[in-house]
Scaffold this motif. Structure first.
Motif, PDB file in Angstrom:
ATOM      1  N   ASP A   1      67.624  80.608   1.355  1.00  0.00           N
ATOM      2  CA  ASP A   1      68.312  79.445   1.914  1.00  0.00           C
ATOM      3  C   ASP A   1      68.364  79.510   3.445  1.00  0.00           C
ATOM      4  O   ASP A   1      68.228  78.511   4.138  1.00  0.00           O
ATOM      5  N   HIS A   2      68.584  80.727   3.952  1.00  0.00           N
ATOM      6  CA  HIS A   2      68.615  80.937   5.406  1.00  0.00           C
ATOM      7  C   HIS A   2      68.315  82.409   5.675  1.00  0.00           C
ATOM      8  O   HIS A   2      68.241  83.200   4.741  1.00  0.00           O
ATOM      9  N   ASP A   3      68.173  82.765   6.948  1.00  0.00           N
ATOM     10  CA  ASP A   3      67.883  84.161   7.297  1.00  0.00           C
ATOM     11  C   ASP A   3      69.174  84.964   7.378  1.00  0.00           C
ATOM     12  O   ASP A   3      70.196  84.458   7.841  1.00  0.00           O
ATOM     13  N   GLU A   4      69.080  86.203   6.914  1.00  0.00           N
ATOM     14  CA  GLU A   4      70.233  87.106   7.011  1.00  0.00           C
ATOM     15  C   GLU A   4      69.779  88.437   7.590  1.00  0.00           C
ATOM     16  O   GLU A   4      68.718  88.955   7.230  1.00  0.00           O
ATOM     17  N   PHE A   5      70.626  88.980   8.457  1.00  0.00           N
ATOM     18  CA  PHE A   5      70.323  90.269   9.092  1.00  0.00           C
ATOM     19  C   PHE A   5      71.512  91.195   8.892  1.00  0.00           C
ATOM     20  O   PHE A   5      72.670  90.773   9.076  1.00  0.00           O
TER      21      PHE A   5
END
Ligand code: HEM
Length: 207
Positions: A193-197
């Motif tokens: 769904d979106h980028d995660e770090f």
């Protein structure tokens, strides 16, 4: 993700980028980084290959995202370096040169330590909007915050800029002289769904 799907190509029809624009300070900073690291000649070559006929970018003017993507694509071809590698270097440059030198007060207001800055990051571009009212900024949220790690969520209407975020985080680590470890644990380019770090910093010695 391929360079094509991220929009780094020299064609004129990058459909998904059509309505987005960025302030000229981004292209100006890109020009600075390429000129400083690789020389004036390389910048001229990049500009020509990208079909960009602008000598001086105005910080407060808006330019189609297409211009920035084409410049990155052309720089990647000219230097034989993958676009993500250049974007990461650009993130470091953005923090240590563009932001710190040009907008020191804004950066200072973001926090006194790396963890404080990251926790405040979701509000950062709200202040930037006071200078650049038509900003189309990314959105950040922080979850799973512990004393030495947090999960940073990055939402953007633009494609392919996760490596830029990695560079920004590395630049912040350098700015605060705090070793930082970054793991890209979810990628929009791979269908998330979106980028995660996951961002971890070394514990400061006890006061
Ligand atoms: C004083 C410092 C800063 C200024 C003046 C600034 C300003 C901007 C501007 C002008 C853009 C282009 C978008 C547009 O023009 O509509 C942008 C994009 C972006 N900024 Fe900042 N910014 C700053 C610091 C930061 C920091 C510290 C981070 C994160 C650590 C960050 C993350 C991003 C990202 C990821 C984008 C790409 C746009 C996207 O993902 O949609 N910025 N910023």
């Amino acid at each position: 993700m391929t360079l094509e799907t991220a929009g780094f190509r020299t064609g004129a029809d990058i459909f998904q980028q059509e309505t987005l624009e960025m302030y000229g300070m981004v292209n100006k900073a890109l020009k600075d980084m390429i000129t400083i690291r690789f020389g004036e000649d390389v910048w001229e070559e990049v500009k020509q290959a990208a079909g960009v006929d602008i000598d001086m970018f105005l910080s407060n003017e808006s330019y189609p995202d297409d211009v920035t993507y084409q410049l990155v694509g052309a720089a990647s071809a000219a230097l034989g370096k993958p676009a993500p590698e250049l974007l990461e270097a650009f993130g470091v440059h953005w923090v240590l040169n563009t932001a710190r030198e040009g907008y020191g007060d804004l950066m200072d207001a973001g926090g006194k330590t790396l963890d404080e800055f990251l926790i405040n990051l979701p509000n950062f571009h709200t202040r930037v909007t006071l200078i650049f009212p038509y900003l189309q900024p990314p959105r950040f949220t922080c979850t799973d915050i512990t004393k030495d790690q947090l999960r940073l969520h990055y939402y953007s209407s633009r494609a392919g800029l996760a490596p830029f975020v990695v560079g920004l985080l590395k630049g912040l680590g350098e700015m605060f002289a705090t070793p930082v470890q970054i793991r890209h644990v979810a990628a929009k380019g791979d269908g998330a769904d979106h980028d995660e770090f996951l961002v971890a910093w070394n514990q400061r010695p006890p006061a």
